[in-house]
Design a protein around this motif. Structure first.
Motif, mmCIF file in Angstrom:
data_model
loop_
_atom_site.group_PDB
_atom_site.id
_atom_site.type_symbol
_atom_site.label_atom_id
_atom_site.label_comp_id
_atom_site.label_asym_id
_atom_site.label_seq_id
_atom_site.Cartn_x
_atom_site.Cartn_y
_atom_site.Cartn_z
ATOM 1 N N VAL A 97 0.844 -1.209 0.000
ATOM 2 C CA VAL A 97 0.000 0.000 0.000
ATOM 3 C C VAL A 97 0.871 1.248 0.000
ATOM 4 O O VAL A 97 0.624 2.203 -0.753
ATOM 5 C CB VAL A 97 -0.951 -0.013 1.213
ATOM 6 C CG1 VAL A 97 -1.663 1.335 1.341
ATOM 7 C CG2 VAL A 97 -1.975 -1.133 1.074
ATOM 8 N N GLN A 137 0.873 4.031 -2.944
ATOM 9 C CA GLN A 137 0.359 5.381 -2.675
ATOM 10 C C GLN A 137 1.319 6.435 -3.223
ATOM 11 O O GLN A 137 0.892 7.469 -3.761
ATOM 12 C CB GLN A 137 0.108 5.576 -1.179
ATOM 13 C CG GLN A 137 1.355 5.732 -0.332
ATOM 14 C CD GLN A 137 1.035 5.751 1.165
ATOM 15 O OE1 GLN A 137 -0.032 5.321 1.587
ATOM 16 N NE2 GLN A 137 1.972 6.240 1.961
ATOM 17 N N GLY A 147 1.074 6.397 -7.069
ATOM 18 C CA GLY A 147 -0.095 7.179 -7.474
ATOM 19 C C GLY A 147 0.168 8.668 -7.399
ATOM 20 O O GLY A 147 -0.223 9.436 -8.290
ATOM 21 N N GLN A 156 -6.016 6.794 -11.175
ATOM 22 C CA GLN A 156 -5.916 6.160 -9.856
ATOM 23 C C GLN A 156 -6.396 4.719 -9.901
ATOM 24 O O GLN A 156 -5.801 3.829 -9.279
ATOM 25 C CB GLN A 156 -6.739 6.957 -8.834
ATOM 26 C CG GLN A 156 -6.136 8.299 -8.464
ATOM 27 C CD GLN A 156 -4.716 8.142 -7.941
ATOM 28 O OE1 GLN A 156 -4.487 7.514 -6.921
ATOM 29 N NE2 GLN A 156 -3.768 8.702 -8.660
ATOM 30 N N GLN A 169 -4.333 1.461 -8.819
ATOM 31 C CA GLN A 169 -4.882 0.606 -7.764
ATOM 32 C C GLN A 169 -5.153 -0.816 -8.246
ATOM 33 O O GLN A 169 -5.145 -1.756 -7.461
ATOM 34 C CB GLN A 169 -6.158 1.230 -7.213
ATOM 35 C CG GLN A 169 -5.928 2.518 -6.437
ATOM 36 C CD GLN A 169 -7.220 3.186 -6.008
ATOM 37 O OE1 GLN A 169 -8.276 2.548 -5.999
ATOM 38 N NE2 GLN A 169 -7.142 4.466 -5.666
ATOM 39 N N MET A 192 -2.197 -2.776 -7.563
ATOM 40 C CA MET A 192 -2.098 -2.912 -6.105
ATOM 41 C C MET A 192 -3.034 -4.015 -5.613
ATOM 42 O O MET A 192 -2.657 -4.834 -4.759
ATOM 43 C CB MET A 192 -2.449 -1.577 -5.434
ATOM 44 C CG MET A 192 -2.418 -1.631 -3.915
ATOM 45 S SD MET A 192 -2.827 -0.038 -3.148
ATOM 46 C CE MET A 192 -4.573 0.095 -3.574
ATOM 47 N N VAL A 193 -4.250 -4.052 -6.139
ATOM 48 C CA VAL A 193 -5.220 -5.075 -5.733
ATOM 49 C C VAL A 193 -4.698 -6.465 -6.076
ATOM 50 O O VAL A 193 -4.799 -7.410 -5.276
ATOM 51 C CB VAL A 193 -6.584 -4.826 -6.412
ATOM 52 C CG1 VAL A 193 -7.518 -6.007 -6.180
ATOM 53 C CG2 VAL A 193 -7.215 -3.554 -5.881
ATOM 54 N N ALA A 241 -11.017 -2.143 -8.356
ATOM 55 C CA ALA A 241 -10.523 -0.785 -8.111
ATOM 56 C C ALA A 241 -11.541 0.258 -8.567
ATOM 57 O O ALA A 241 -11.784 1.254 -7.863
ATOM 58 C CB ALA A 241 -9.188 -0.574 -8.824
ATOM 59 N N THR A 283 -5.345 6.460 -2.462
ATOM 60 C CA THR A 283 -4.778 5.135 -2.728
ATOM 61 C C THR A 283 -4.539 4.393 -1.417
ATOM 62 O O THR A 283 -4.773 3.179 -1.327
ATOM 63 C CB THR A 283 -3.452 5.264 -3.500
ATOM 64 O OG1 THR A 283 -3.698 5.941 -4.739
ATOM 65 C CG2 THR A 283 -2.846 3.893 -3.789
ATOM 66 N N ARG A 284 -4.097 5.136 -0.400
ATOM 67 C CA ARG A 284 -3.873 4.512 0.907
ATOM 68 C C ARG A 284 -5.180 3.984 1.486
ATOM 69 O O ARG A 284 -5.258 2.836 1.954
ATOM 70 C CB ARG A 284 -3.243 5.516 1.855
ATOM 71 C CG ARG A 284 -2.995 4.962 3.254
ATOM 72 C CD ARG A 284 -2.248 5.937 4.138
ATOM 73 N NE ARG A 284 -1.969 5.335 5.428
ATOM 74 C CZ ARG A 284 -0.985 4.473 5.654
ATOM 75 N NH1 ARG A 284 -0.192 4.108 4.664
ATOM 76 N NH2 ARG A 284 -0.791 3.958 6.856
ATOM 77 N N ALA A 302 -7.876 3.202 -0.129
ATOM 78 C CA ALA A 302 -8.304 2.079 -0.959
ATOM 79 C C ALA A 302 -7.526 0.817 -0.606
ATOM 80 O O ALA A 302 -8.100 -0.276 -0.458
ATOM 81 C CB ALA A 302 -8.115 2.425 -2.435
ATOM 82 N N GLY A 303 -6.198 0.962 -0.442
ATOM 83 C CA GLY A 303 -5.372 -0.199 -0.118
ATOM 84 C C GLY A 303 -5.747 -0.819 1.216
ATOM 85 O O GLY A 303 -5.877 -2.045 1.339
#
Length: 494
Positions: free
Chosen positions: A344, A348, A351, A368, A372, A375-376, A396, A442-443, A445-446
């Motif tokens: 994450v 972040q 992003g 974004q 993400q 990241m997912v 995302a 992003t944070r 979301a993570g």
């Protein structure tokens, strides 16, 4: 059978009888004609054949009547418990867990415990642990069971200071038995507390626990019994020192104890014993040593171990596997949490960098979502869930839409703008606001996706909205510090 079923059955019987009578009349007429034309031999053969058919019909009706009228016995259900199979499956799962632990030393320690459990599955003896408050006669019971002096017996507390393991054989029990004499509970000292912890650990590893008391149950003893039963331990309660009570008092106390443990133990598992009656002086002046009275306890132990011994071993191994599995899972959870937090944090700042280099009016949500998505996918790998990039992008985008619908995007951008307004201006403010907002979103979301994967790819009862709002509340207090830290990372260097 119900009444209407009986009615149908009887109607069928009547109809069969009527048809049978009609058939009989027709056959008798045919018999008369054959007798007149073909003689007695042919007629008698026909009569015999008819009688056989009639006998078969009667037997068939009788069989039907018996089947319909007999009480229906429920089919006994097969016991689905197969503890040895469950142990094997648990060991296999445990091996997979341990293989995922990255810390080498921790993994080796847990693997050693795992190997011990795997070895015990084939050769573990039955383990009987003697447990009880100090000076209830535990060691005296062990000496009597073994038929020799194995431990010191004294009226003072704390005579047994460390657990002692002995071999024991019981008639009719093929497995080797380990008999464990443990330190007493409730000794009331620092050293006693340490010894009590040792005794409880042995009890946790027992296949069968013999809980020794010498009077009505104390509250502390009742709590120990409750704890053992909650763990699923098989327990026999031995009411010791019955030689000190009159027969009537002994019976009343035994009844009272059985009533207190009702729901925890069966009455047959509460047994009165006298493991070491004190010697007495006869009228003649000669000393007399009354014999120990543990026959009922021996019979009960033998009956339990003969009937349940293998299952007790398997159940105990299963419990130990589950405890080791829980320990391994906790280590894995912390390891995954560290890995996921690193992912994450990395994304972040990715992003933020993307937006800083290519600033657009407002926060570029599609950009974004693209960041993400990867990241997912990586978070899913940490938690053992393989996702394609398309699946990651879909998840995302769903979360970005949720952030927008909840007003999080606009609110974060506004807060970031106000925080930076005092020191920055012009074009730099716009780029900084967009970049820091992107990093923070992003944070959030993570962290939301971490919760999603921790819950086995479920958003829970509150759905995605609930998870996002929870993460926003948990991060709210640290947002000003995050903005300052983010600015230090992205601000132009002179």
């Amino acid at each position: 059978m119900r009444r209407w079923q009986w009615g149908l059955f009887l109607a069928g019987v009547v109809l069969t009888l009527v048809l049978g009578l009609g058939l009989t009349q027709n056959l008798l007429g045919l018999y008369t004609q054959i007798l007149a034309l073909g003689g007695a031999t042919v007629a008698n053969l026909l009569l015999g054949l008819f009688l056989l058919v009639l006998l078969g019909l009667v037997l068939t009706l009788g069989r039907i009547f018996w089947l319909v009228g007999r009480p229906v016995r429920p089919t006994p259900k097969r016991n689905p418990r197969q503890p040895h199979t469950a142990v094997s499956a648990q060991l296999a799962d445990l091996a997979q867990q341990l293989a995922q632990i990255e810390d080498r030393i921790t993994r080796q320690v847990l693997e050693a415990q795992y190997q011990e459990l795997a070895n015990q599955q084939a050769r573990q003896p039955l383990r009987l642990v003697i447990l009880g408050t100090a000076s209830t006669g535990k060691t005296a019971l062990v000496n009597t069971l073994l038929g020799r002096i194995a431990g010191e017996v004294a009226p003072s507390l704390g005579t047994t200071t460390t657990a002692q393991v002995y071999g024991l054989r019981l008639k009719g029990v093929p497995r080797r038995i380990e008999l464990v004499d443990t330190p007493g509970l409730q000794e009331g000292s620092v050293a006693g507390a340490s010894r009590e912890m040792q005794a409880r650990e042995w009890a946790n590893q027992a296949d069968l626990v013999i809980l020794v008391v010498d009077n009505d149950l104390r509250q502390s003893e009742f709590q120990v019994l409750q704890h053992l039963r909650q763990l699923g331990k098989r327990v026999v309660l031995a009411f010791n020192k019955t030689d000190l009570y009159l027969a009537a008092d002994q019976t009343a106390l035994l009844t009272q104890i059985r009533q207190r443990v009702q729901g925890l133990l069966a009455p047959a598992d509460v047994v009165a014993i006298a493991s070491a009656p004190p010697s007495v002086t006869l009228a003649t002046g000669e000393p007399y040593q009354p014999p120990a009275d543990i026959e009922r306890l021996l019979r009960r132990l033998a009956a339990i171990l003969q009937a349940e011994g293998e299952d007790l071993i398997a159940d105990n191994l299963l419990l130990q596997c589950q405890q080791l599995g829980a320990e391994a899972q906790a280590i894995l959870d912390r390891q995954r949490q560290r890995q996921a937090a690193g992912i994450v944090e990395r994304f972040q700042w990715i992003g933020a960098g993307v937006v800083w280099l290519t600033p657009l009016p407002g926060v570029d949500l599609l950009a974004q979502a693209a960041v993400q998505a990867q990241m997912v996918v990586e978070l899913g790998q940490v938690y053992g869930c393989e996702l394609s990039l398309a699946q990651g992008r879909e998840l995302a985008l769903s979360l970005v839409k949720t952030l927008t619908a909840l007003g999080v995007v606009r609110g974060v951008a506004s807060l970031v703008s106000r925080t930076l307004k005092a020191t920055l201006g012009g074009y730099v403010i716009t780029s900084a606001v967009q970049s820091i907002s992107a990093a923070y979103l992003t944070r959030v979301a993570g962290l939301s996706f971490i919760t999603y994967f921790q819950q086995n790819q479920s958003w829970g009862t509150g759905g995605m909205d609930g998870v996002v709002q929870t993460q926003m509340r948990s991060q709210e207090a640290g947002l000003p510090q995050f903005i300052q830290m983010a600015w230090q990372r992205i601000k132009p260097r002179n």
